[in-house]
Design a protein around this motif. Structure first.
Motif, PDB file in Angstrom:
ATOM      1  N   ASP A  85     -51.674  22.812  37.154  1.00  0.00           N
ATOM      2  CA  ASP A  85     -50.302  22.899  36.659  1.00  0.00           C
ATOM      3  C   ASP A  85     -50.136  22.042  35.410  1.00  0.00           C
ATOM      4  O   ASP A  85     -50.808  21.027  35.246  1.00  0.00           O
ATOM      5  CB  ASP A  85     -49.330  22.412  37.742  1.00  0.00           C
ATOM      6  N   TRP A  86     -49.215  22.460  34.540  1.00  0.00           N
ATOM      7  CA  TRP A  86     -48.936  21.751  33.287  1.00  0.00           C
ATOM      8  C   TRP A  86     -47.872  20.685  33.577  1.00  0.00           C
ATOM      9  O   TRP A  86     -46.712  20.808  33.225  1.00  0.00           O
ATOM     10  CB  TRP A  86     -48.460  22.744  32.231  1.00  0.00           C
ATOM     11  N   GLU A  87     -48.272  19.627  34.278  1.00  0.00           N
ATOM     12  CA  GLU A  87     -47.319  18.582  34.644  1.00  0.00           C
ATOM     13  C   GLU A  87     -48.015  17.232  34.686  1.00  0.00           C
ATOM     14  O   GLU A  87     -49.215  17.133  34.930  1.00  0.00           O
ATOM     15  CB  GLU A  87     -46.652  18.879  35.997  1.00  0.00           C
ATOM     16  N   SER A  88     -47.221  16.199  34.457  1.00  0.00           N
ATOM     17  CA  SER A  88     -47.680  14.812  34.542  1.00  0.00           C
ATOM     18  C   SER A  88     -46.843  14.140  35.630  1.00  0.00           C
ATOM     19  O   SER A  88     -45.622  14.115  35.542  1.00  0.00           O
ATOM     20  CB  SER A  88     -47.457  14.133  33.184  1.00  0.00           C
ATOM     21  N   VAL A 159     -42.206  11.982  40.772  1.00  0.00           N
ATOM     22  CA  VAL A 159     -41.661  11.854  39.415  1.00  0.00           C
ATOM     23  C   VAL A 159     -42.536  12.693  38.495  1.00  0.00           C
ATOM     24  O   VAL A 159     -43.736  12.438  38.356  1.00  0.00           O
ATOM     25  CB  VAL A 159     -41.655  10.381  38.955  1.00  0.00           C
ATOM     26  N   SER A 160     -41.948  13.709  37.875  1.00  0.00           N
ATOM     27  CA  SER A 160     -42.728  14.649  37.061  1.00  0.00           C
ATOM     28  C   SER A 160     -42.143  14.781  35.665  1.00  0.00           C
ATOM     29  O   SER A 160     -40.926  14.709  35.482  1.00  0.00           O
ATOM     30  CB  SER A 160     -42.741  16.047  37.696  1.00  0.00           C
ATOM     31  N   ASN A 161     -43.037  14.998  34.723  1.00  0.00           N
ATOM     32  CA  ASN A 161     -42.644  15.417  33.382  1.00  0.00           C
ATOM     33  C   ASN A 161     -43.441  16.665  33.043  1.00  0.00           C
ATOM     34  O   ASN A 161     -44.643  16.755  33.354  1.00  0.00           O
ATOM     35  CB  ASN A 161     -42.918  14.319  32.355  1.00  0.00           C
ATOM     36  N   GLY A 242     -39.679  20.733  24.074  1.00  0.00           N
ATOM     37  CA  GLY A 242     -38.868  19.935  24.997  1.00  0.00           C
ATOM     38  C   GLY A 242     -39.679  19.471  26.186  1.00  0.00           C
ATOM     39  O   GLY A 242     -40.499  20.219  26.736  1.00  0.00           O
ATOM     40  N   ASN A 243     -39.470  18.209  26.568  1.00  0.00           N
ATOM     41  CA  ASN A 243     -40.160  17.633  27.725  1.00  0.00           C
ATOM     42  C   ASN A 243     -39.173  17.608  28.892  1.00  0.00           C
ATOM     43  O   ASN A 243     -38.130  16.983  28.817  1.00  0.00           O
ATOM     44  CB  ASN A 243     -40.627  16.212  27.381  1.00  0.00           C
TER      45      ASN A 243
END
Length: 319
Positions: A85-88, A159-161, A242-243
């Motif tokens: 997934d495209w997530e941090s 907690v995700s960005n 956009g983040n």
């Protein structure tokens, strides 16, 4: 498409209570999601959480994410990516024991506000569970006790960005899944969208709304209500600019809580002869879910049903 359900919690105190409870009931039965306004969490607290979460990402997480993207050569992908997934992200645990003081790279102000925010969210989760009890005809406190086990519930925040993605058509921010747990409270970015749920055969946007809390129901509530309420497939679409910030807080059963359809719900359905959902220990379900998160939930329920004979009630609060 009908409007996404938005619940004004102020209306629970007054002559609009009955219609508001009906609105919540409809959302639980037909959407699996709804959005809360006037939920009692101070807006200033939410603004501080957002500012510090975004600041922490910039300072501590952004470069790591760029290095991960480079190491996997994701910028130039030509085919759909289905295994990541495209997530941090990072995870904060609140209950039964907090890990906030041990998580590296958080400054003291962020640790303090997240502890305060978690207390508010825990209270809201418990309030919501009692509203669901009321709508289901269960005694007040039933769901809280059902989640309790011997050491209390599990409660934590992911907690995700979701940073800008050059190929959103080839990689999801977060692949479609249902949530394994109980009730999920989401504080999401009010400017950058991306969260969608599956309603019927259509993906529907969950609208960003300032200072709202999005609620969705997990697999455990589907089991306890014997399918009256549904956990619903949802996903995050990555955006080219956009983040997107997302703080998803999961109020889940304790590891040793035994989960099964509420007898009072089954009694009401006796004439319908509906299929009865399985009985299992929550931790056993989570072990299964870990490997099958991005697959359909129904086979998970079937697998738990095949193990049902091994489940003993033990010293669990069964209210």
């Amino acid at each position: 498409m009908e409007n996404f359900p938005v619940i004004n919690m102020k209306n629970l105190n007054g002559d609009k209570r009955a219609s508001t409870m009906e609105h919540i009931k409809d959302a639980c039965e037909n959407w699996g999601f709804f959005e809360l306004v006037n939920h009692g969490i101070p807006h200033e607290m939410m603004d501080t959480v957002e500012r510090l979460t975004k600041g922490h990402y910039k300072k501590c997480m952004e470069q790591r994410f760029k290095e991960l993207v480079a190491s996997k050569a994701l910028e130039g992908v030509q085919a759909e990516i289905t295994d990541m997934d495209w997530e941090s992200t990072f995870f904060l645990r609140h209950l039964p024991v907090s890990n906030i003081s041990q998580v590296p790279d958080l400054d003291d102000e962020y640790r303090t506000i997240m502890k305060e925010f978690a207390v508010r969210l825990e209270k809201l989760a418990q309030e919501l569970l009692d509203l669901l009890c009321e709508n289901l005809g269960l005694e007040k406190g039933y769901l809280k006790k059902a989640f309790y086990g011997s050491k209390g519930p599990n409660f934590g925040t992911k907690v995700s960005n979701y940073p800008p993605c050059p190929k959103p058509e080839l990689i999801k921010g977060l692949r479609p899944h249902t949530d394994a747990g109980g009730v999920i409270l989401l504080f999401q970015d009010d400017k950058v969208s991306g969260l969608q749920l599956l309603k019927g055969d259509q993906w529907v946007d969950v609208p960003p709304m300032k200072h709202s809390i999005v609620v969705n129901l997990g697999d455990q509530l589907e089991v306890i209500t014997n399918g009256k309420y549904k956990s619903v497939l949802h996903r995050v679409i990555a955006q080219t600019d956009g983040n997107r910030m997302s703080l998803a807080s999961f109020y889940n059963p304790g590891n040793d809580a035994v989960i099964y359809p509420a007898p009072a719900v089954l009694e009401k359905e006796a004439e319908e002869r509906k299929e009865v959902y399985p009985k299992f220990v929550f931790d056993d379900y989570m072990k299964l879910y870990a490997g099958l998160k991005f697959q359909a939930k129904e086979p998970r329920f079937e697998l738990m049903k095949s193990e049902e004979a091994n489940v003993t009630m033990g010293p669990i609060a069964t209210a």
